[in-house]
Design a protein around this motif. Structure first.
Motif, PDB file in Angstrom:
ATOM      1  N   ILE A   1       0.852  -1.176   0.000  1.00 22.08           N
ATOM      2  CA  ILE A   1       0.000   0.000   0.000  1.00 22.08           C
ATOM      3  C   ILE A   1       0.895   1.235   0.000  1.00 22.08           C
ATOM      4  O   ILE A   1       1.728   1.427   0.891  1.00 22.08           O
ATOM      5  N   ILE A   2       0.728   2.069  -1.018  1.00 21.50           N
ATOM      6  CA  ILE A   2       1.554   3.260  -1.181  1.00 21.50           C
ATOM      7  C   ILE A   2       0.639   4.473  -1.171  1.00 21.50           C
ATOM      8  O   ILE A   2      -0.285   4.566  -1.993  1.00 21.50           O
ATOM      9  N   THR A   3       0.856   5.392  -0.256  1.00 20.14           N
ATOM     10  CA  THR A   3       0.022   6.581  -0.190  1.00 20.14           C
ATOM     11  C   THR A   3       0.426   7.573  -1.274  1.00 20.14           C
ATOM     12  O   THR A   3       1.519   7.499  -1.845  1.00 20.14           O
ATOM     13  N   GLY A   4      -0.473   8.527  -1.516  1.00 22.13           N
ATOM     14  CA  GLY A   4      -0.162   9.570  -2.471  1.00 22.13           C
ATOM     15  C   GLY A   4       1.063  10.360  -2.080  1.00 22.13           C
ATOM     16  O   GLY A   4       1.872  10.761  -2.932  1.00 22.13           O
ATOM     17  N   GLU A   5       1.238  10.589  -0.768  1.00 28.37           N
ATOM     18  CA  GLU A   5       2.414  11.321  -0.297  1.00 28.37           C
ATOM     19  C   GLU A   5       3.696  10.545  -0.573  1.00 28.37           C
ATOM     20  O   GLU A   5       4.723  11.124  -0.921  1.00 28.37           O
ATOM     21  N   GLU A   6       3.641   9.235  -0.435  1.00 30.66           N
ATOM     22  CA  GLU A   6       4.825   8.421  -0.712  1.00 30.66           C
ATOM     23  C   GLU A   6       5.159   8.422  -2.200  1.00 30.66           C
ATOM     24  O   GLU A   6       6.330   8.384  -2.584  1.00 30.66           O
TER      25      GLU A   6
ATOM     26  N   LEU B   1      15.908   0.562  -0.370  1.00 30.31           N
ATOM     27  CA  LEU B   1      16.091   0.945   1.031  1.00 30.31           C
ATOM     28  C   LEU B   1      15.761   2.423   1.121  1.00 30.31           C
ATOM     29  O   LEU B   1      16.397   3.247   0.446  1.00 30.31           O
ATOM     30  N   SER B   2      14.736   2.764   1.901  1.00 26.09           N
ATOM     31  CA  SER B   2      14.300   4.159   1.960  1.00 26.09           C
ATOM     32  C   SER B   2      14.184   4.628   3.405  1.00 26.09           C
ATOM     33  O   SER B   2      13.859   3.849   4.308  1.00 26.09           O
ATOM     34  N   PHE B   3      14.436   5.926   3.588  1.00 24.56           N
ATOM     35  CA  PHE B   3      14.347   6.566   4.896  1.00 24.56           C
ATOM     36  C   PHE B   3      13.550   7.859   4.744  1.00 24.56           C
ATOM     37  O   PHE B   3      13.839   8.674   3.856  1.00 24.56           O
ATOM     38  N   ASN B   4      12.557   8.032   5.603  1.00 21.49           N
ATOM     39  CA  ASN B   4      11.785   9.266   5.643  1.00 21.49           C
ATOM     40  C   ASN B   4      11.866   9.830   7.050  1.00 21.49           C
ATOM     41  O   ASN B   4      11.406   9.202   8.015  1.00 21.49           O
TER      42      ASN B   4
ATOM     43  N   TRP C   1      11.085  20.302   8.703  1.00 18.68           N
ATOM     44  CA  TRP C   1      11.826  19.628   7.635  1.00 18.68           C
ATOM     45  C   TRP C   1      11.392  18.168   7.497  1.00 18.68           C
ATOM     46  O   TRP C   1      11.198  17.455   8.487  1.00 18.68           O
ATOM     47  N   THR C   2      11.277  17.720   6.252  1.00 21.77           N
ATOM     48  CA  THR C   2      11.063  16.308   5.926  1.00 21.77           C
ATOM     49  C   THR C   2      12.105  15.905   4.900  1.00 21.77           C
ATOM     50  O   THR C   2      12.231  16.544   3.847  1.00 21.77           O
ATOM     51  N   THR C   3      12.845  14.839   5.198  1.00 23.97           N
ATOM     52  CA  THR C   3      13.916  14.379   4.311  1.00 23.97           C
ATOM     53  C   THR C   3      13.607  12.971   3.820  1.00 23.97           C
ATOM     54  O   THR C   3      13.218  12.103   4.612  1.00 23.97           O
ATOM     55  N   HIS C   4      13.775  12.789   2.530  1.00 27.41           N
ATOM     56  CA  HIS C   4      13.612  11.455   1.943  1.00 27.41           C
ATOM     57  C   HIS C   4      14.930  11.038   1.308  1.00 27.41           C
ATOM     58  O   HIS C   4      15.509  11.774   0.503  1.00 27.41           O
ATOM     59  N   LEU C   5      15.406   9.851   1.677  1.00 25.24           N
ATOM     60  CA  LEU C   5      16.613   9.282   1.094  1.00 25.24           C
ATOM     61  C   LEU C   5      16.289   7.863   0.656  1.00 25.24           C
ATOM     62  O   LEU C   5      15.854   7.037   1.456  1.00 25.24           O
TER      63      LEU C   5
ATOM     64  N   SER D   1      15.710  14.056  -1.342  1.00 24.85           N
ATOM     65  CA  SER D   1      14.894  15.267  -1.404  1.00 24.85           C
ATOM     66  C   SER D   1      14.732  15.859  -0.009  1.00 24.85           C
ATOM     67  O   SER D   1      14.771  15.139   0.998  1.00 24.85           O
ATOM     68  N   PHE D   2      14.554  17.176   0.031  1.00 21.92           N
ATOM     69  CA  PHE D   2      14.316  17.918   1.264  1.00 21.92           C
ATOM     70  C   PHE D   2      13.040  18.740   1.092  1.00 21.92           C
ATOM     71  O   PHE D   2      12.870  19.430   0.083  1.00 21.92           O
TER      72      PHE D   2
END
Length: 802
Positions: A59-64, A700-703, A709-713, A742-743
């Motif tokens: 399940i993947i949200t729109g935000e993801e 491999l993802s990190f939120n 601030w919100t960081t996605h790697l 992304s930041f």
């Protein structure tokens, strides 16, 4: 009741979407937590989280989907789910505009796409060139704007018994936004590190309250992107030699980057809606959308000295540009109500895909110097009408449990049209025996025109029972009757046993099928091509002949039959008290009678082929045929962990890994073609089916969230894959890691700013071997590159909520 009478009766009933506003009441946008993610796909009778299901569900949200800044729905889904493949292609005709995608390494048409739980129509395009899923047609996910998506549910399990044809590899269910107030507007801009591929995107949504009895959500997107080009320099002689035998001086000034190998230039507009309204005894609902896309991609460059060129028109040669218009529209309406003790759902859905072939910067050399330079080369149209009716309720059952029961029936009609292009696009004008037809893409002639349809009726039953606190089981049975090939019955069994509150085991077994699509049944493209025979150009009647053609009858190809599958999936799920969740699922999918697009048969192949071609007046032919049995095995692993870091914010980490391997068990051909297995399904196609998609993929993802601030790697791994050319040269491309960063900064309560980079470290695929580079022009694999060959891309985005 006679079948025709039953068809007419069922055409007037309605269908049931199982999602949409089933959980309505949202007054705005909000990110759904892992614990609250309600899973609907895979069961009509229960609403559960992904880790509570009896089959693997992502399940993947729109935000993801928006986290990594991807502007295409298909590309965003590829990076969110390792088992989903969305390769890049270039110089593949229409496939540059509508790209193939696949799940679990199978064909694109082995995955069923739903919107709000209802079947989505497929594209009118048939993938004919050297891409993944050659000979297939798939739903165009890029016609659905990310701005309209609330979440995507991906069922990685066979589900034909529940949803009908095509759901052999799994089901992708796109749930549309359902806000009743508020909305957002966003603008983004980006380009590649090399400075091309510039694109701007405008997108937004609006929720409207309907008299406190319902809601209407409108979503839109507009996207404009310039092309990318990673072609090598063309070292070939471009101009005829001078009278004294010397090179033309223009050779020194010619722009050697004459080809276009990269993403197509395109504009895309889309508008979607999702609505519901409460009545005294039920709920009305509807959803749908429209999209229009125009792309520009190159064919092979025609040199000035090429016989396909006329120096009076193009003294320096020319690059034919394919400029198709891709139009897509769909609408659904329904009513949900109680019928005694039963919950009833009824709806109708209609969808249409139109693919208009336009070619510019080209000519028809056989018409001479007066040839037009732009052509309408014809149109493909596929449409689908579906009507369903479904009821469900619960009955007392063993151990004081309840047995949930769902029953339903459906009617579906599919139609397909090929409309001929303008006469100059296929006409042989006879000028100096030059090749006929518009260069780059020869137009569809009146011989290729077709208007055909088929229909089917289906009935199904589904049961589910929580027999004990630890054990849950379910079963489904579906019967469908088609107007062209007959009937088919499929079934599914599933079970889940909770050993503890944290550990559970689950398993499913099922049979499935995929009916031959109307595109495969009726697609025809016949053209006159000039072929070099012993140094002399001779015209040949060539192309793809459908199975009702004279060629197919002479070769006793027979009617296409459905592909049939047998699937088994077993897995384990762990839900820790500390926010850790782990799922491991292994699967095996056996498919018999897979439909392939054959290689072109010529008279020298056999006496039978020569006789059939002569009787049909054709010089060579290819067609769709049930010919291959395969077995696909694999494993999917997903590990997720939530961390509360106190003063350092919150972190969500997820690791996913997918492995799949397809083996060919048997190749069968019509008796009259015995001994031609290697011609009908050659090594190129065998390699494409079994090795052209990475067997190993992972992410491999990190939120991380900290104050504003919100960081996605994200790190994504695409494993090695192999391609083979017509000369038997096999090339294996090594696996690569792609990094996205992304930041996002919350400027105010309503305004956010984001900036980031995709493919941060500018990674490219391995270069092709020199023998495959076509004189050094095709540096990278142009048909199956899993992450493309554009290199790094950076972007910025502003988003305003209201």
């Amino acid at each position: 009741m006679k079948r025709t009478s039953l068809s007419l009766a069922l055409a007037s009933v309605f269908a049931v979407p199982m999602t949409g506003f089933a959980q309505s009441g949202s007054t705005g946008e909000s990110e759904v937590s892992t614990a609250d993610r309600i899973q609907v796909i895979g069961s009509r009778l229960s609403l559960r989280t992904a880790t509570e299901s009896s089959a693997p569900v992502d399940i993947i949200t729109g935000e993801e989907l928006l986290a990594a800044g991807f502007t295409e729905t298909g590309r965003a889904l590829q990076y969110a789910i390792p088992s989903y493949n969305f390769p890049t292609s270039s110089i593949t005709d229409g496939s540059d505009a509508v790209r193939p995608a696949s799940l679990r390494g199978l064909s694109p048409d082995h995955t069923l796409v739903l919107i709000n739980g209802k079947r989505r129509h497929t594209s009118a395009l048939v993938h004919l060139n050297g891409t993944t899923g050659r000979g297939s047609s798939n739903a165009d996910l890029n016609a659905i704007p990310i701005s309209a998506i609330k979440r995507i549910e991906v069922l990685r399990d066979g589900a034909a018994a529940q949803y009908g044809s095509d759901a052999i590899a799994g089901v992708i269910n796109i749930v549309l936004r359902d806000q009743t107030e508020g909305g957002h507007f966003g603008v983004s801009y980006g380009q590649t590190y090399q400075g091309d591929g510039e694109q701007i995107k405008l997108q937004g949504s609006l929720g409207i309250n309907l008299f406190d009895q319902g809601g209407l959500t409108l979503s839109f997107e507009y996207q404009d992107r310039n092309r990318t080009n990673r072609a090598g320099l063309d070292p070939r002689q471009q101009y005829p030699l001078l009278e004294d035998g010397s090179l033309d001086p223009r050779e020194e000034e010619f722009n050697r980057r004459s080809h276009h190998v990269g993403d197509a230039e395109y504009t895309n507009s889309s508008l979607f809606f999702n609505t519901f309204y409460q009545l005294e005894h039920g709920e009305l609902y509807g959803f749908g959308g429209w999209s229009a896309r125009t792309t520009e991609s190159g064919a092979f460059y025609r040199r000035a000295l090429d016989e396909r060129n006329l120096i009076e028109v193009y003294p320096d040669g020319f690059l034919p540009i394919l400029q198709p218009d891709v139009n897509d529209a769909s609408v659904a309406a329904g009513y949900r109500f109680d019928l005694g003790d039963w919950h009833a759902d009824a709806s109708v859905v209609y969808g249409e895909s139109e693919f208009i072939y336009n070619v510019k910067n080209t000519l028809n050399a056989s018409l001479g110097p007066d040839s037009p330079t732009e052509f309408n080369a014809g149109t493909l149209v596929a449409d689908e009408f579906t009507a369903n009716f479904e009821i469900s309720r619960s009955y007392p059952f063993a151990n004081y449990s309840e047995l949930s029961v769902a029953l339903g029936t459906s009617y579906r009609r599919n139609s397909y049209k090929i409309i001929a292009g303008e006469e100059e696009s296929y006409l042989d004008g006879g000028f100096e025996d030059r090749p006929a037809g518009s260069q780059g893409f020869t137009g569809f002639s009146p011989d290729s025109e077709i208007r055909q349809s088929r229909d089917n009726i289906g009935v199904f039953a589904e049961v589910e029972n929580q027999l004990t606190d630890q054990f849950r089981w379910g079963a489904a049975l579906r019967f469908e009757d088609y107007s062209d090939f007959g009937s088919h019955t499929s079934w599914k069994l599933s079970g889940r046993y909770d050993v503890t509150d944290q550990l559970a085991f689950r398993a499913t077994t099922n049979t499935g099928f995929r009916a031959p699509s109307v595109q495969q049944l009726y697609f025809t493209n016949i053209s006159t091509l000039f072929v070099n025979r012993d140094g002399e150009l001779v015209p040949e009647q060539s192309g793809t002949f459908n199975n009702v053609s004279a060629v197919a009858r002479e070769l006793e190809i027979g009617n296409l039959q459905p592909e049939e599958s047998r699937s088994l999936s077993v897995g384990a799920v762990w839900n820790g008290d500390n926010g850790l969740s782990v799922s491991v699922d292994a699967f095996q999918i056996q498919i018999d009678d897979r439909i392939i697009l054959s290689s072109s048969l010529i008279p020298s192949d056999s006496e039978a082929v020569a006789s059939a071609l002569a009787a049909a007046g054709a010089d060579n032919a290819r067609f769709f045929v049930n010919a291959v049995d395969t077995t696909t095995r694999g494993i999917d692993v997903v590990v997720a962990q939530q961390y509360d870091l106190g003063a350092w914010g919150r972190l969500r980490a997820q690791a996913a890994y997918g492995y799949n391997e397809t083996e060919i068990d048997r190749i069968t051909v019509p008796e009259i073609l015995g001994g031609l297995e290697s011609r009908l399904f050659d090594n190129v196609e065998r390699t494409r089916m079994t090795e052209s998609v990475p067997r190993h993929t992972g992410s491999l993802s990190f939120n991380h969230q900290l104050n504003a601030w919100t960081t996605h790697l994200g790190f994504t791994y695409f494993g090695d894959y192999t391609l083979e050319n017509n000369q038997g040269l096999r090339t294996t491309f090594s696996g690569k890691w792609i990094t996205d960063l992304s930041f996002q900064y919350q400027v105010s309560e309503r305004l956010t700013a984001k900036f980031g980079a995709q493919n941060l470290f500018d990674v490219y695929p391995d270069k092709q071997r020199p023998e495959n580079q076509f004189n050094g022009i095709f540096l990278y694999p142009n048909t199956n590159a899993p992450f493309g060959f554009n290199g790094g891309y950076y972007y910025a985005e502003l988003r305003y909520r209201f």
